[in-house]
Design a protein around this motif. Sequence first.
Motif, PDB file in Angstrom:
ATOM      1  N   THR A  15       1.200  -1.291   0.082  1.00  0.00           N
ATOM      2  CA  THR A  15       0.377   0.433   0.388  1.00  0.00           C
ATOM      3  C   THR A  15       1.121   1.355   0.050  1.00  0.00           C
ATOM      4  OG1 THR A  15      -1.513  -1.653   0.853  1.00  0.00           O
ATOM      5  CG2 THR A  15      -1.881   1.646   0.806  1.00  0.00           C
ATOM      6  N   GLY A  16       1.957   1.513   0.491  1.00  0.00           N
ATOM      7  CA  GLY A  16       3.152   2.191  -0.014  1.00  0.00           C
ATOM      8  C   GLY A  16       3.747   2.757  -0.463  1.00  0.00           C
ATOM      9  N   ARG A  17       3.468   1.344  -1.636  1.00  0.00           N
ATOM     10  CA  ARG A  17       3.731   1.270  -3.003  1.00  0.00           C
ATOM     11  C   ARG A  17       3.164   2.472  -3.385  1.00  0.00           C
ATOM     12  NH1 ARG A  17       5.027  -2.451  -6.936  1.00  0.00           N
ATOM     13  NH2 ARG A  17       6.129  -1.769  -8.544  1.00  0.00           N
ATOM     14  N   GLN A  23       1.547   9.916  -4.266  1.00  0.00           N
ATOM     15  CA  GLN A  23       1.780  11.346  -4.915  1.00  0.00           C
ATOM     16  C   GLN A  23       2.886  11.819  -5.014  1.00  0.00           C
ATOM     17  OE1 GLN A  23       4.069   9.809  -0.863  1.00  0.00           O
ATOM     18  NE2 GLN A  23       3.393  10.943   0.321  1.00  0.00           N
ATOM     19  N   LEU A  24       3.363  10.684  -6.442  1.00  0.00           N
ATOM     20  CA  LEU A  24       4.346  10.966  -7.054  1.00  0.00           C
ATOM     21  C   LEU A  24       3.512  11.144  -8.602  1.00  0.00           C
ATOM     22  CD1 LEU A  24       6.786   8.454  -7.661  1.00  0.00           C
ATOM     23  CD2 LEU A  24       7.379  11.370  -7.011  1.00  0.00           C
ATOM     24  N   ARG A  59      -7.362  18.992  -2.107  1.00  0.00           N
ATOM     25  CA  ARG A  59      -7.643  18.886  -3.398  1.00  0.00           C
ATOM     26  C   ARG A  59      -6.957  17.980  -4.458  1.00  0.00           C
ATOM     27  NH1 ARG A  59      -2.397  21.982  -6.037  1.00  0.00           N
ATOM     28  NH2 ARG A  59      -3.727  24.011  -7.023  1.00  0.00           N
ATOM     29  N   PHE A  60      -8.461  17.946  -5.404  1.00  0.00           N
ATOM     30  CA  PHE A  60      -8.760  16.656  -6.269  1.00  0.00           C
ATOM     31  C   PHE A  60      -7.336  16.669  -7.219  1.00  0.00           C
ATOM     32  CE2 PHE A  60     -10.697  14.955 -10.249  1.00  0.00           C
ATOM     33  CZ  PHE A  60     -10.803  14.239 -10.120  1.00  0.00           C
ATOM     34  N   ILE A  61      -7.193  15.375  -7.461  1.00  0.00           N
ATOM     35  CA  ILE A  61      -5.790  14.924  -8.492  1.00  0.00           C
ATOM     36  C   ILE A  61      -6.925  14.927  -9.719  1.00  0.00           C
ATOM     37  CG2 ILE A  61      -4.069  13.651  -9.040  1.00  0.00           C
ATOM     38  CD1 ILE A  61      -3.768  13.579  -6.384  1.00  0.00           C
ATOM     39  N   PRO A  62      -7.235  15.577 -10.826  1.00  0.00           N
ATOM     40  CA  PRO A  62      -8.088  14.734 -11.939  1.00  0.00           C
ATOM     41  C   PRO A  62      -7.168  13.864 -12.771  1.00  0.00           C
ATOM     42  CG  PRO A  62      -6.559  17.008 -12.622  1.00  0.00           C
ATOM     43  CD  PRO A  62      -6.276  16.322 -11.221  1.00  0.00           C
ATOM     44  N   HIS A  63      -7.924  12.188 -12.985  1.00  0.00           N
ATOM     45  CA  HIS A  63      -7.601  11.091 -13.450  1.00  0.00           C
ATOM     46  C   HIS A  63      -8.922  10.173 -13.437  1.00  0.00           C
ATOM     47  CE1 HIS A  63      -9.161  10.126  -9.040  1.00  0.00           C
ATOM     48  NE2 HIS A  63      -9.087   8.584  -9.566  1.00  0.00           N
ATOM     49  N   PHE A  84      -0.636  11.176 -25.278  1.00  0.00           N
ATOM     50  CA  PHE A  84       0.254  12.412 -24.767  1.00  0.00           C
ATOM     51  C   PHE A  84       2.074  11.830 -25.168  1.00  0.00           C
ATOM     52  CE2 PHE A  84      -1.082  10.709 -20.331  1.00  0.00           C
ATOM     53  CZ  PHE A  84      -0.409  10.405 -20.182  1.00  0.00           C
ATOM     54  N   THR A  85       2.912  13.021 -25.387  1.00  0.00           N
ATOM     55  CA  THR A  85       4.019  12.519 -25.325  1.00  0.00           C
ATOM     56  C   THR A  85       4.645  13.132 -24.301  1.00  0.00           C
ATOM     57  OG1 THR A  85       4.623  13.717 -27.053  1.00  0.00           O
ATOM     58  CG2 THR A  85       3.787  11.763 -28.064  1.00  0.00           C
ATOM     59  N   GLN A  86       6.018  13.080 -24.070  1.00  0.00           N
ATOM     60  CA  GLN A  86       7.108  13.902 -23.224  1.00  0.00           C
ATOM     61  C   GLN A  86       6.085  14.490 -21.804  1.00  0.00           C
ATOM     62  OE1 GLN A  86       9.760  14.583 -23.785  1.00  0.00           O
ATOM     63  NE2 GLN A  86       9.351  13.336 -25.786  1.00  0.00           N
ATOM     64  N   GLY A  87       5.893  12.888 -21.240  1.00  0.00           N
ATOM     65  CA  GLY A  87       4.910  13.437 -19.943  1.00  0.00           C
ATOM     66  C   GLY A  87       5.519  11.733 -18.911  1.00  0.00           C
ATOM     67  N   LEU A  88       5.032  11.963 -17.405  1.00  0.00           N
ATOM     68  CA  LEU A  88       5.431  10.971 -17.256  1.00  0.00           C
ATOM     69  C   LEU A  88       4.821   9.748 -16.462  1.00  0.00           C
ATOM     70  CD1 LEU A  88       7.356  11.046 -13.964  1.00  0.00           C
ATOM     71  CD2 LEU A  88       5.236  11.933 -13.086  1.00  0.00           C
ATOM     72  N   LEU A  89       6.026   8.666 -16.877  1.00  0.00           N
ATOM     73  CA  LEU A  89       5.444   7.264 -16.568  1.00  0.00           C
ATOM     74  C   LEU A  89       6.109   7.211 -15.093  1.00  0.00           C
ATOM     75  CD1 LEU A  89       3.854   4.867 -17.614  1.00  0.00           C
ATOM     76  CD2 LEU A  89       6.569   4.306 -17.928  1.00  0.00           C
ATOM     77  N   ILE A  90       4.778   6.700 -13.924  1.00  0.00           N
ATOM     78  CA  ILE A  90       4.653   5.513 -13.567  1.00  0.00           C
ATOM     79  C   ILE A  90       5.002   4.417 -13.185  1.00  0.00           C
ATOM     80  CG2 ILE A  90       4.205   5.603 -10.388  1.00  0.00           C
ATOM     81  CD1 ILE A  90       3.272   8.399 -11.055  1.00  0.00           C
TER      82      ILE A  90
END
Length: 139
Positions: A15-17, A23-24, A59-63, A84-90
């Motif tokens: 769950t921490g993961r 968070q990220l 604060r709502f995180i739009p997802h 999209f391109t140039q974003g963040l992959l988690i």
Amino acid sequence: MTRVEFYVLPDANPTGRLRAACQLAAKGWQHGMQVFIRCVDETQSSEVDELLWGFRAERFIPHEQHVDDPKAPVVIGVDQAPQFTQGLLINLGSTLSSHIDQFSRVIEIVNQEPQLLTACRENFRLYRRQGYDPKRVEL
């Protein structure tokens, strides 16, 4: 070239993961990045979705799930191609995404669960073999 980082958690709590992924994702979105959270399967994808709904009361995180809106600011999926391109992959998966080059940044979240550690070490080596320079970040 894509920036690759391994964020290392001090415990084996799954769950921490997922919370670290939330968070990220929030941080990436707040900095104007499109975010794709790559999950192991649909079950984990649903868990991340639920966590994001209640993650920050102020604060709502739009997802959205990829199947519902692949162009949302934060997208949760399994191994779909990003819209999209140039974003963040988690990456919460145990393997590399086949879409790495479509992101400007990749974050792998590692905890101390032995099976995951082994998979992440292999991913670290694979990134290097592919010409990336992965960095380790202790959390």
